[in-house]
Design a protein around this motif. Sequence first.
Motif, short mmCIF file in Angstrom:
data_model
loop_
_atom_site.label_atom_id
_atom_site.label_comp_id
_atom_site.label_asym_id
_atom_site.label_seq_id
_atom_site.Cartn_x
_atom_site.Cartn_y
_atom_site.Cartn_z
N ASN A 156 0.82 -1.22 0.00
CA ASN A 156 0.00 0.00 0.00
C ASN A 156 0.85 1.26 0.00
N ASN A 157 2.08 1.15 0.44
CA ASN A 157 2.97 2.31 0.48
C ASN A 157 3.85 2.45 -0.76
N THR A 158 3.70 1.56 -1.72
CA THR A 158 4.48 1.69 -2.95
C THR A 158 3.91 2.82 -3.80
N SER A 159 4.77 3.41 -4.60
CA SER A 159 4.32 4.50 -5.47
C SER A 159 3.29 4.01 -6.48
N GLU A 160 3.43 2.76 -6.93
CA GLU A 160 2.49 2.21 -7.92
C GLU A 160 1.06 2.15 -7.36
N VAL A 161 0.95 1.64 -6.14
CA VAL A 161 -0.39 1.50 -5.54
C VAL A 161 -0.96 2.88 -5.20
N LYS A 162 -0.14 3.75 -4.63
CA LYS A 162 -0.62 5.10 -4.31
C LYS A 162 -1.09 5.82 -5.56
N ASN A 163 -0.32 5.71 -6.63
CA ASN A 163 -0.66 6.39 -7.88
C ASN A 163 -1.97 5.88 -8.46
N ILE A 164 -2.14 4.57 -8.49
CA ILE A 164 -3.38 4.04 -9.10
C ILE A 164 -4.60 4.37 -8.24
N LYS A 165 -4.44 4.39 -6.93
CA LYS A 165 -5.57 4.78 -6.07
C LYS A 165 -5.95 6.23 -6.31
N ASP A 166 -4.95 7.08 -6.43
CA ASP A 166 -5.19 8.50 -6.67
C ASP A 166 -5.89 8.71 -8.01
N LEU A 167 -5.39 8.05 -9.04
CA LEU A 167 -6.00 8.18 -10.37
C LEU A 167 -7.42 7.61 -10.39
N ASN A 168 -7.63 6.53 -9.66
CA ASN A 168 -8.96 5.93 -9.60
C ASN A 168 -9.96 6.92 -8.98
N LYS A 169 -9.54 7.62 -7.92
CA LYS A 169 -10.40 8.63 -7.31
C LYS A 169 -10.73 9.74 -8.30
N LYS A 170 -9.70 10.18 -9.03
CA LYS A 170 -9.91 11.25 -10.01
C LYS A 170 -10.86 10.82 -11.12
N ILE A 171 -10.72 9.59 -11.58
CA ILE A 171 -11.61 9.08 -12.62
C ILE A 171 -13.04 8.99 -12.11
N ASN A 172 -13.20 8.54 -10.87
CA ASN A 172 -14.54 8.44 -10.28
C ASN A 172 -15.19 9.80 -10.13
N LYS A 173 -14.40 10.85 -9.95
CA LYS A 173 -14.94 12.21 -9.82
C LYS A 173 -15.24 12.84 -11.18
N CYS A 174 -14.64 12.34 -12.23
CA CYS A 174 -14.83 12.90 -13.57
C CYS A 174 -16.14 12.37 -14.16
N THR A 175 -17.19 13.14 -14.01
CA THR A 175 -18.52 12.66 -14.43
C THR A 175 -18.62 12.43 -15.94
N SER A 176 -17.97 13.27 -16.72
CA SER A 176 -18.07 13.09 -18.18
C SER A 176 -17.42 11.78 -18.61
N LEU A 177 -16.27 11.46 -18.01
CA LEU A 177 -15.60 10.19 -18.34
C LEU A 177 -16.43 9.01 -17.84
N GLN A 178 -16.99 9.14 -16.66
CA GLN A 178 -17.83 8.07 -16.11
C GLN A 178 -19.04 7.81 -17.00
N GLU A 179 -19.64 8.88 -17.49
CA GLU A 179 -20.79 8.73 -18.38
C GLU A 179 -20.41 8.02 -19.68
N LYS A 180 -19.26 8.39 -20.22
CA LYS A 180 -18.79 7.74 -21.46
C LYS A 180 -18.52 6.26 -21.24
N ILE A 181 -17.89 5.95 -20.12
CA ILE A 181 -17.58 4.55 -19.81
C ILE A 181 -18.87 3.75 -19.65
N LYS A 182 -19.81 4.31 -18.92
CA LYS A 182 -21.10 3.62 -18.71
C LYS A 182 -21.83 3.42 -20.04
N LYS A 183 -21.84 4.47 -20.85
CA LYS A 183 -22.52 4.38 -22.15
C LYS A 183 -21.82 3.36 -23.04
#
Length: 96
Positions: A16-43
């Motif tokens: 959990n303290n590796t840069s790889e895991v921290k980075n992917i968790k951070d990006l996952n949060k950002k993607i979840n907040k990006c409503t336009s991208l979420q809508e495109k993925i769902k569609k």
Amino acid sequence: MEELLEKVAMLKESLNNTSEVKNIKDLNKKINKCTSLQEKIKKYQETKDEKLKEEIYSNSLYKKYKQAETELNILILHINKELKKINSKGKCGLWK
């Protein structure tokens, strides 16, 4: 058995303290907040529209996420390689 559980907990914490895991968790949060991208993925999941897929893949945030995902998979491969070395040392040669 308790020692094994402690070592597994330590391994999880280390991962959990590796840069790889921290980075992917951070990006996952950002993607979840990006409503336009979420809508495109769902569609896309509903329609499988190739044009929509291209739009998703061209999104810079999605590209960063896929790169981070690749880096995490490489880390997993390295871990598996090391575990295989450890595991093969304990075998008596009967199971090949």
